[in-house]
Design a protein around this motif. Sequence first.
Motif, mmCIF file in Angstrom:
data_model
loop_
_atom_site.group_PDB
_atom_site.id
_atom_site.type_symbol
_atom_site.label_atom_id
_atom_site.label_comp_id
_atom_site.label_asym_id
_atom_site.label_seq_id
_atom_site.Cartn_x
_atom_site.Cartn_y
_atom_site.Cartn_z
ATOM 1 N N TYR A 1 10.220 -3.381 -1.701
ATOM 2 C CA TYR A 1 8.812 -3.363 -2.101
ATOM 3 C C TYR A 1 8.673 -3.488 -3.605
ATOM 4 C CZ TYR A 1 8.951 1.487 -3.827
ATOM 5 O OH TYR A 1 9.218 2.625 -4.550
ATOM 6 N N CYS A 2 7.501 -3.968 -4.018
ATOM 7 C CA CYS A 2 7.217 -4.167 -5.438
ATOM 8 C C CYS A 2 5.818 -3.653 -5.738
ATOM 9 C CB CYS A 2 7.323 -5.645 -5.793
ATOM 10 S SG CYS A 2 6.881 -6.012 -7.510
ATOM 11 N N PRO A 3 5.695 -2.508 -6.393
ATOM 12 C CA PRO A 3 4.363 -1.952 -6.690
ATOM 13 C C PRO A 3 3.473 -2.902 -7.477
ATOM 14 C CG PRO A 3 6.076 -0.318 -7.075
ATOM 15 C CD PRO A 3 6.776 -1.624 -6.838
ATOM 16 N N ASP A 4 4.070 -3.753 -8.323
ATOM 17 C CA ASP A 4 3.276 -4.659 -9.155
ATOM 18 C C ASP A 4 2.522 -5.695 -8.308
ATOM 19 O OD1 ASP A 4 4.164 -3.355 -11.377
ATOM 20 O OD2 ASP A 4 5.661 -4.868 -11.923
ATOM 21 N N LEU A 5 2.993 -5.936 -7.079
ATOM 22 C CA LEU A 5 2.370 -6.942 -6.227
ATOM 23 C C LEU A 5 1.530 -6.331 -5.110
ATOM 24 C CD1 LEU A 5 5.414 -9.379 -5.891
ATOM 25 C CD2 LEU A 5 3.301 -9.805 -7.166
ATOM 26 N N MET A 6 1.588 -5.026 -4.961
ATOM 27 C CA MET A 6 0.874 -4.361 -3.876
ATOM 28 C C MET A 6 -0.614 -4.292 -4.170
ATOM 29 S SD MET A 6 3.794 -1.447 -3.296
ATOM 30 C CE MET A 6 2.789 -0.266 -2.408
ATOM 31 N N ALA A 7 -1.438 -4.515 -3.145
ATOM 32 C CA ALA A 7 -2.891 -4.484 -3.322
ATOM 33 C C ALA A 7 -3.390 -3.075 -3.613
ATOM 34 C CB ALA A 7 -3.572 -5.029 -2.065
#
Length: 273
Positions: free
Chosen positions: A55-61
């Motif tokens: 997972y990547c927090p920078d890309l999460m909505a």
Amino acid sequence: MDELLITSPANPRLKALAGLRRRRVRETEGRTLIEGFEELELALTAGVVPRAVYYCPDLMADPDGQVRVIQDVARRGAEVIRLGRAAFEKAAYRQGPDGFLAVVDTVTRDCADLMVPDNALILFCEAVEKPGNLGAMLRTADAAGVDAVIAADPVTDWGNPNLVRASKGTVFSVPVVSDTTERALGWLAAHGIPLVAATPDTELEYTDLDYTGPVAIAVGAEKEGLSDRVLQAATHRVRIPMVGRANSLNVSTSAAVITYEAVRQRRTGNGPG
């Protein structure tokens, strides 16, 4: 929650993820990919336990709200790996990734594993080539409450990441099997399930047939349609009337039209008409 952090797009683990885009690798390892929050959430609801989630927090909505899914998979025993943005975009296989990518076991079942109710509604897909079409049919099957989807002589596999994406993860919620056309037809015959074949080469319109009993609705390959073997084995052949210049509908559209006629009849208790 202990987790690994990967920031380099050249990390060997990301190369291994990219390998799962190839069917040979998926079949050898028995694993595939789920990309997308919605798809992963549906798979989890269906009981899938990922081997690993990236997972990547920078890309999460919604990082604060969606972190619950990360916590959930960690509790289930999945490995959790956090990726930097560049690393995730390297690993992702679709445009505009939303920060979720999971490795899961591939669905590998044949007709011998299939159990359905007495009044089963089945979608029979022969040699469908495009993962997007098969995925769209799975979404229809999920929405319509179809009891099983059989891929006969499949050209694509249930683990194809584009199929998983097109199905919105319903490949994990709908009972699906793959088998040869011969064995699939034998299974239907052994269970006394009539086969209705969709083809333009008949006079019987799809609304003029009774689907209130057990039935399998068969659709074929995008270019060639159903094989002679399936057409000969069919209890009935039906067509969808067309008044335009095109001589066929998209296979997933055809499957949806006939499936929902069956659903209508079963819901109302009324047959044709």
